[in-house]
Structures are given as structure tokens and as C-alpha cells.
Design a protein around this motif. Sequence first.
Motif, PDB file in Angstrom:
ATOM      1  N   LEU A   1       0.935  -1.341  -0.082  1.00 38.61           N
ATOM      2  CA  LEU A   1      -0.011  -0.085   0.181  1.00 38.61           C
ATOM      3  C   LEU A   1       0.805   0.987  -0.071  1.00 38.61           C
ATOM      4  O   LEU A   1       0.690   2.153  -0.678  1.00 38.61           O
ATOM      5  N   LYS A   2       1.700   1.253   0.817  1.00 43.27           N
ATOM      6  CA  LYS A   2       2.738   2.394   0.921  1.00 43.27           C
ATOM      7  C   LYS A   2       3.543   2.767  -0.412  1.00 43.27           C
ATOM      8  O   LYS A   2       3.262   3.719  -0.859  1.00 43.27           O
ATOM      9  N   ILE A   3       4.044   1.628  -1.117  1.00 44.90           N
ATOM     10  CA  ILE A   3       4.862   1.801  -2.245  1.00 44.90           C
ATOM     11  C   ILE A   3       3.806   2.219  -3.414  1.00 44.90           C
ATOM     12  O   ILE A   3       4.157   2.963  -4.259  1.00 44.90           O
ATOM     13  N   SER A   4       2.622   1.725  -3.348  1.00 46.36           N
ATOM     14  CA  SER A   4       1.679   2.277  -4.392  1.00 46.36           C
ATOM     15  C   SER A   4       1.550   3.944  -4.250  1.00 46.36           C
ATOM     16  O   SER A   4       0.886   4.440  -5.178  1.00 46.36           O
ATOM     17  N   LEU A   5       1.919   4.398  -3.321  1.00 46.97           N
ATOM     18  CA  LEU A   5       1.658   5.872  -3.074  1.00 46.97           C
ATOM     19  C   LEU A   5       3.058   6.442  -3.268  1.00 46.97           C
ATOM     20  O   LEU A   5       3.073   7.564  -3.360  1.00 46.97           O
ATOM     21  N   SER A   6       4.001   5.801  -3.757  1.00 47.09           N
ATOM     22  CA  SER A   6       5.282   6.450  -4.152  1.00 47.09           C
ATOM     23  C   SER A   6       5.489   6.566  -5.643  1.00 47.09           C
ATOM     24  O   SER A   6       4.767   6.300  -6.221  1.00 47.09           O
ATOM     25  N   GLU A   7       6.560   7.232  -6.114  1.00 44.72           N
ATOM     26  CA  GLU A   7       6.941   7.241  -7.239  1.00 44.72           C
ATOM     27  C   GLU A   7       8.245   6.405  -7.790  1.00 44.72           C
ATOM     28  O   GLU A   7       9.150   6.343  -6.994  1.00 44.72           O
ATOM     29  N   PRO A   8       8.175   6.032  -9.086  1.00 45.08           N
ATOM     30  CA  PRO A   8       9.418   5.307  -9.513  1.00 45.08           C
ATOM     31  C   PRO A   8      10.577   6.001  -9.575  1.00 45.08           C
ATOM     32  O   PRO A   8      10.591   7.247  -9.701  1.00 45.08           O
ATOM     33  N   ALA A   9      11.964   5.298  -9.326  1.00 42.15           N
ATOM     34  CA  ALA A   9      13.070   6.102  -9.583  1.00 42.15           C
ATOM     35  C   ALA A   9      14.242   5.096 -10.009  1.00 42.15           C
ATOM     36  O   ALA A   9      13.918   3.830 -10.043  1.00 42.15           O
ATOM     37  N   THR A  10      15.102   5.779 -10.643  1.00 40.08           N
ATOM     38  CA  THR A  10      16.264   5.003 -11.015  1.00 40.08           C
ATOM     39  C   THR A  10      17.042   4.981 -10.020  1.00 40.08           C
ATOM     40  O   THR A  10      18.098   5.483  -9.974  1.00 40.08           O
ATOM     41  N   ALA A  11      16.930   3.974  -9.093  1.00 44.00           N
ATOM     42  CA  ALA A  11      17.744   3.683  -7.791  1.00 44.00           C
ATOM     43  C   ALA A  11      17.436   2.608  -7.462  1.00 44.00           C
ATOM     44  O   ALA A  11      16.773   1.806  -7.754  1.00 44.00           O
ATOM     45  N   GLN A  12      18.357   1.811  -6.487  1.00 45.14           N
ATOM     46  CA  GLN A  12      17.871   0.727  -5.682  1.00 45.14           C
ATOM     47  C   GLN A  12      17.464   1.210  -4.160  1.00 45.14           C
ATOM     48  O   GLN A  12      18.138   1.667  -3.585  1.00 45.14           O
ATOM     49  N   PRO A  13      16.396   0.955  -3.710  1.00 44.27           N
ATOM     50  CA  PRO A  13      15.386   0.244  -4.494  1.00 44.27           C
ATOM     51  C   PRO A  13      14.699   1.348  -5.519  1.00 44.27           C
ATOM     52  O   PRO A  13      14.773   2.444  -5.329  1.00 44.27           O
ATOM     53  N   PRO A  14      14.080   0.866  -6.620  1.00 46.20           N
ATOM     54  CA  PRO A  14      13.598   1.672  -7.453  1.00 46.20           C
ATOM     55  C   PRO A  14      12.231   2.448  -7.173  1.00 46.20           C
ATOM     56  O   PRO A  14      11.275   2.497  -8.023  1.00 46.20           O
ATOM     57  N   TYR A  15      12.255   3.109  -6.104  1.00 48.69           N
ATOM     58  CA  TYR A  15      10.941   3.933  -5.940  1.00 48.69           C
ATOM     59  C   TYR A  15      11.476   5.138  -4.777  1.00 48.69           C
ATOM     60  O   TYR A  15      12.527   4.996  -4.026  1.00 48.69           O
TER      61      TYR A  15
ATOM     62  N   ASN B   1       8.440  -2.926 -17.224  1.00 49.79           N
ATOM     63  CA  ASN B   1       8.581  -1.455 -17.228  1.00 49.79           C
ATOM     64  C   ASN B   1       9.192  -1.256 -15.744  1.00 49.79           C
ATOM     65  O   ASN B   1       9.533  -0.001 -15.636  1.00 49.79           O
ATOM     66  N   ARG B   2       9.522  -2.032 -14.934  1.00 54.50           N
ATOM     67  CA  ARG B   2      10.226  -1.622 -13.752  1.00 54.50           C
ATOM     68  C   ARG B   2       9.537  -0.641 -12.853  1.00 54.50           C
ATOM     69  O   ARG B   2      10.193   0.040 -12.464  1.00 54.50           O
ATOM     70  N   ASP B   3       8.275  -0.417 -13.260  1.00 51.59           N
ATOM     71  CA  ASP B   3       7.530   0.560 -12.265  1.00 51.59           C
ATOM     72  C   ASP B   3       6.926  -0.113 -11.081  1.00 51.59           C
ATOM     73  O   ASP B   3       5.787  -0.533 -11.262  1.00 51.59           O
TER      74      ASP B   3
END
Lengths: 301, 261, 357
Positions: free
Chosen positions: A31-45, A265-267
Motif C-alpha cells: 500500500l505504501k509503495i503504491s503511493l510512491s513514485e518510481p526512481a532509477t535507484a535501488q530500490p527503484p522507488y 516497465n520496472r515501475d
Amino acid sequence: MTPRPRLLRLLPVLPFLWLGAFFLLPVLITLKISLSEPATAQPPYLPVLDWSTGPQGWAHFLEALDFANYETLANDSLYRDAALSSLSLAAVATLILALVGTPIAHAMARAPAKVQPVLVALVIVPFWTSFLIRIYAWIAILKPEGLLSAGLMRLGLVDRPLEILGTQAAVLVGLTYAYLPFLVLPLYAVMAKADPRLREAAADLGASPTRVFWTVTLPLARHGLVAGALLCFIPMVGEFIVPDLLGGSDTLMLGRVLWSEFFSNRDWPLASAVAILLLVIVVGPIVVFREAETRRGEAAR
Amino acid sequence: MSAISKGALILGFAFLYAPIAVLVVYSFNASALVTVWGGFSTRWYGVLLSDGPLMAAALVSLRVALASALIATVMGTLAALALTRSGRFPGRALFTGLVHAPMVMPEVIAGLALLLLFVGLGLDRGIATIVIAHATLATGFVAVVVGARLKGLDPSLEEAARDLGAGPVRVFLTVTLPLAAPALTAGFLLAFTLSLDDLVVASFVSGPGATTLPMRLYSQIRLGVNPEINAASTLLIGVVTVVALTASRLMGRDARPGQGA
Amino acid sequence: MTVPTPTLLRIAGLTKRFGAFTAVDDVSLDLAPGEFVCLLGPSGCGKSTLLRLVAGFEAPTSGTIHLGADDLAALPAHRRPVNMMFQSYVLFPHLSVGRNVGYGLKGLGFGRGAIAERIATLLRLVRLEGFEARLPETLSGGQRQRVALARALAREPRVLLLDEPLGALDRALREETQGELRALQRRLGTSFVVVTHDAGEAMTMADRIGVMRGGRLVQIGTPADLYERPADRFVAALLGDVNLVDGRIAGRGEGAHRVEAGFGPFDVATSDRAWAEGEAVVVALRPERIDLAQADPATRLSGTVADRTYLGDRIRYGVRLSDGTLIRVMRPAASAFVPGDTVAVDIDPRAAAILPP
């Protein structure tokens, strides 16, 4: 009430902790991750919660959360279509299962008592052999160069190879095949427990076998039918393997959508939003399933 | 039994076993094409057994299945005991939900959620994470199987043991557990098979060097029909059939002792 | 000087409630060492619950249970020196007969040899010698019953609780086993508390019978006490055949009351309670203690024979009295009255009991 030793109260602790940590918590994290945005990083959010940043850091963290992913889901017709398609395919497949599975369960329950355990084992054995591989086998049967087309052409029933693979029809066949034991077994269990004298009484009162089935057998077994149907419908909505192997580009299901958002999509945040959407869709039926199970347990007593 | 019923059974089982028959037959097909029968041959079995990555994946799957089934059996049995013996305890409704929900939940949700947990905790993904995931999902199934057996046990058996001086631990070890043992074994085998069979969850939570058999098979299937897979599936079917028949025999046998008192 | 009977088991004011339902209602009972007591009553009267309270499977709502000086309620079931034989025997299906019988002997400090010897002795006691290796599912009902008995006796309890021990046996076996059970109990000297719904069984085996109804202990006494001086019409009807006639106290003499019934007056000997004149009562008349003779104008009670049933060793008559009351009378086989005969009815004062209505 017999005095309950303290030991009994400790029994649920270990499973509770395990399931809390490895089931409940992950869902909350999703649920928390669904409220985040993707990023090019580890972890990708983003944002990532750093516990060491203290209350100010946490407030900052909460601010960075937003519903952007859900807006995407709502606005992009792809997801709406996938959700509807998942629900409708699952519903149709469940209906077909009910139509196909009920006669089988009924036949099993009417078989001689010694034969019944063998029949049950025969139903269970395919279930316990690799799901992936059995669906893969359907590719060989359903593809244009496959056994079904070749057989029908040999018999002269069709003159061109059938285009079944890659369509919704193939997905329906696959879903029906995959979940058949999940409907047949609970239904059989309920039918086998029914008192045969009820049928005999109905027949004695002049009811034909068909009428007995519709007015006595089936109503008595409805708990088993409902339980079996829900046991199939709920996981079907999020099914991945069947639509992926047997379906085509026009068979959109939420399971596949989630998978491609995640792996292709790695999203991660968007995939999480799809997961939450899927969860919301199935929560209702799950609650109904639990209620039906409780009522079934009480009816059996 | 009426003709309609017999017909339904025959058609039903034909439908269930059709793909299995196809796999088994064509695993011995010398030709790689489905519609061409090239003669009886076991060459695909040879190819299979010399396929290093596939064999390695099979080994990984077996190890994961063994470990996760053991954990699931312990967790599931404890849960079943709690649900049938512990009466009302705080959080019982939530507990019941947690135990049963993973059984119906779509696997993609479980897989993604678990992965996010592992990433969040900074855990390296590999065999351990797959084991944890499989154990979590199988616990509910074990709980249902063992719970059904515990419910069917005559409660007077435990009372009689207590009357004869056995404390709660001794009652559990000498009466409850032996009588529930067939269900525990069946639950273990169920968890084992579920683990062996899983593709979706394993794909999400595994890591480098931890490729399970279904993952390997899936990637090969995506590349095209591969006759070697027929051989792999036939072997798998053979193994699982033996295991499943044993479990069915055990479940059938334990229907009698509980009533013979 | 009477030596007071020592009490082994003392139950005082025991009550058990399940929610709004009272299963056992203020029951008090003393059990002497070596005594054989039957708890008798219809199903649902609380007798089995009472047993379970003593065994420790239920906790009392109020009241106490003492064995000697020990308060049993403070001990969990597995630590009480009482043992129970269950109605459905409840043999451990996964253990052999020998292991079933020896189950209670673990943890008592016996060596392996001593346990094996004790098992053999117990099996000999119940006439199942050599059955150690058999499994319960291979035994007949009667054999299982004896294994259950042996198992319950293994720990030499001071009180043995038996829940309908003969209920599952067929009639012939039941009668044979009643005698065996009684003989066994006398030999062992253990106090037995047997729950049964069969009055005849209770009469045959028990030193004392406790009649229970609706959770209450209605009356406790020797079989003779209960048969000849029942406390109320329920107890009277429970033990044997009885005529219950309504009447009113007409007077009181020495050691007897005169009762005026619809069909005439008769005397009833009473020792315990004094009834007031005019009080409405019910009199219990045992059919076998009513005498019939040729009609005689001098007798006060007369009636007409309405029916006659030949029972082989006795004759059962239905006699209609002057006010229409029909009573049952048992006479020896030689009695030769036929329906239609007018008879003189003689009620033995010592064979009737006055009960509250």
C-alpha cells in the motif's frame, strides 16, 4: 468450561507472528509503495523511509506520498479494461465450471462407496502435477498446428486450422481446466454427505430423476457450490499463467498487467497500485467466501 | 449409476487427463513436432538429464520445497491446534483471516507484496526468501487439512488420557499427535507440492542463483515449444503421482481409527 | 453406640451452570469407602455432569468436592486420584490393549517389568488374559468394555466413576455383567459411582441409589428405602410399577394415617412425616402388595376386575374401584379371578407411601 491451561493460549503466537510479518506487513508495505513514485535507484522507488531521520524525516516522508499512481489507473483505459476483462473472464469461467463441474461432482457422489475414494484421488492427482506444464500442454493441443485442429481436420469437421490459441476462448478453456478440481472437490464433499433417503423420499412421491436433482439434490448442495465457485473465482481474477501462455494481446488480465508493469516497465509503484486494486476487487468475494464457509460449517453440525 | 452420470464422469476425467496424456505420449516422440509421430524414442530424456541448468533448477526446487513444507507444517499445525483447541482468544478473528486469506489470494499480489517486504528489510533475495514465501502461502492449506482431522477427533480421547494422569504435554504427544499424524503428513505433502509447482511467487522473490524448476521451464516455454519439457513433465508427473497416491491412501486410512473407540 | 460411617468422597452444594442452564443444582452427597452408589435418572438430569465434575472435566460454578482431606476442585483432572470409565469406552485406537491398560501407569515410578506385570494382572481380573497385543478395533463391544474397566482400575483409584458402563451391551450380557461388576467392586473395595438410566440395574447393583432430576438430587437411600418410601411420585414411578392415587388425609392414628380416596378409606403406616388433616396427598401403592379376595360385603374397598394378563410367573390385573379409578395389581400365578369378577381389595398399610401431590 474446562480450565484452559496457559499453554493453549500460547499456541497461536508463533503462527500469528509469522503470518503478521510475512503476510499482513507485506500488504501494508505494498500500500505504501503504491503511493510512491518510481526512481532509477535501488530500490527503484521514492521516497524511502529512513527510520533514523526522526519525526521530521517521517513527516517529510508522508508528504512525499501521493495518489499519482491511482490517478494513472483511473485515467488510463488500459487498466479499466484489464479490470473489467479480469472480472468478466473469471465470471464466465466460473459459470462454465459450475455447469461442467456439477454433473461430475454429482456422478462422483452417486458412485459406489468403494469407488469414491479412487475417484477423488483421480481428481486430485492432476492438481498435484505441475500447473505450469499442464497449461503448456494445452498450447500443444490448441495451437493452429496442434492436436485439436489436426484432429478435427482429419475428421473432416473443419477445413482450416482453428485460431483458438491467443484468444479469450483459449483462456477460458485454460481457466476451466486449471480450476476444475477446486470446484468439483468441495461440491462433491457436500453432495457425498447428503442423506440418500431424501432422494428416495422424493422419488417415492413421484419425482422423476431430473426433478429430484433440481428440487432436492442441488438445493441441498448449494453451500458446496457457492464455496467451490468462490474458491475458483477469487484467484482467477488475478490469474497470470493461463492468460500469459494461452492468451493473446487482446486478453487483458490484471495479473498480466501487474507482471509487465513490474518486470518489463520496472515501475514498482504502479505495479503496487495494480496489486492494491486487485486486492480491493477480491476483498468483497473473500468476505462472502468466509461467511459462506462459516455458515457451511454450522449447517454441517 | 445412470448413463448420464457415467458419461459425465468419463468426459470429465478425459478432460482432466487429456493434457497429461499428451505430455506423456509426446515425451517419447522421436520427432520434435506435435503433429508428427516420429517413432518411439527416449532421446528427450537423455537431453533432459544432460541439461545442466534444468537439473540445477530441479535441485533448487527440491530444497526449497522441503524446507518450506517443513516450516508450513509446523506453522499450520500450530494454527490448526489454536483454532480448534484454544477457544476464544484476543485477535481470533484476525488470526483466522490471516491463516485462510493466503489460500485464495491471487499469487501476483502475494509475490509482489513479499518482494517489497524483503527489499524494504534489505534482505538478499535467494533461496531463503523463496522458502519464506512458500511457507507463508502453504501454512493455510496445512491448517485446513490438519484442522479438519482435529475437529473429527473424539474429544473424549483427550479427556480419557487426562483422567489417566497425563499432563497436557503428554496428552498432546501420545494421543493427539499420533491420531492427527496422517493429516500432518498429507499437509506436508500438499505444502511440498505447492512449493514445487509455484511459478509466480518464486519469480517475484527469488534472486541470482536461485532459479526454481518452474522458473526455468517458463523461460524455456517462452522461447518456444521444447520437447525436452515433455520429458521433464512426464518425470515430474510420475514423481508427484506416487507422492499424491501415498497421501490419498493416508488420508483415507485415517478416516477409520478415530471412530473405532 | 453407632460408629459413624467414614466419608471418602464429600460433595457439598455442588452447582454447575452453563450460561442460563443449570445442569447440576446444589447437590450434596457423601460416599463411604467401599460403597457402590448408583446415580439414577432420565437423560438430561445432570448425572453425567456430576460425574464429570468429580473427574475434573468441568469446573463447578459453586460448591466443593473433597476426597478425604483433599480439595479436589483445586486439582486438574490428571492429578485427581479418581478415574473414569467412559460410556463409549474411548479406548485409544492407535494403542494396543496392553498399552491402553498401561497408559495410566507411566510416570508413577514403576519399572518396565512391574508395569507389564500389573497389566497382566488387570487383564486377568477382567478375564481378558493374553489380549495385550490386540487392537481395540478387533474387539467386540463386551471386550472393549472390559478393557476400559481394566484401564480405569490400573491406577488403583479410591473412587471409580462409571458413566453408563453397561448401556451399550445387549440384555443378556448386561445382566451377567451387572453381577460381575458388583463382585469385582466388593473384591477390590474401591468405591464405585455408577451413572445409569436403568432402574433395575441400579436396584441390582447399588448399596445406595441417588435419584436425580433436573439437576437436583431428589432422594438418596438404599434400594429398599427408595422403593418403599419414595420421596415423591417421580421417584416412586421410577423404581418399579406403582399406582398413584389421589386422596385426602382423614385422620391420624398411632403410626398410621387414614387416607380418604375417591373409592373409600384406607390406612397407611407412616414413620417420618406427620400430615395435617384435610391435606391433599398422593398415595403410592405397589401392585404386588395389594391383596384381592372374594367379594365380601364387610370389606370397605371393592372393585371389579377389568382385565387379566398372564405373565408366566405372575398375573397382572387391572381392577376398577368404586369411583372408577383403575389400579394395577400383581398376584401369584395361582390367582384365578377373571374379568367381571367383583373382588375385595385389601391394601397393606405398611406397603403404601404418602407423597406430596
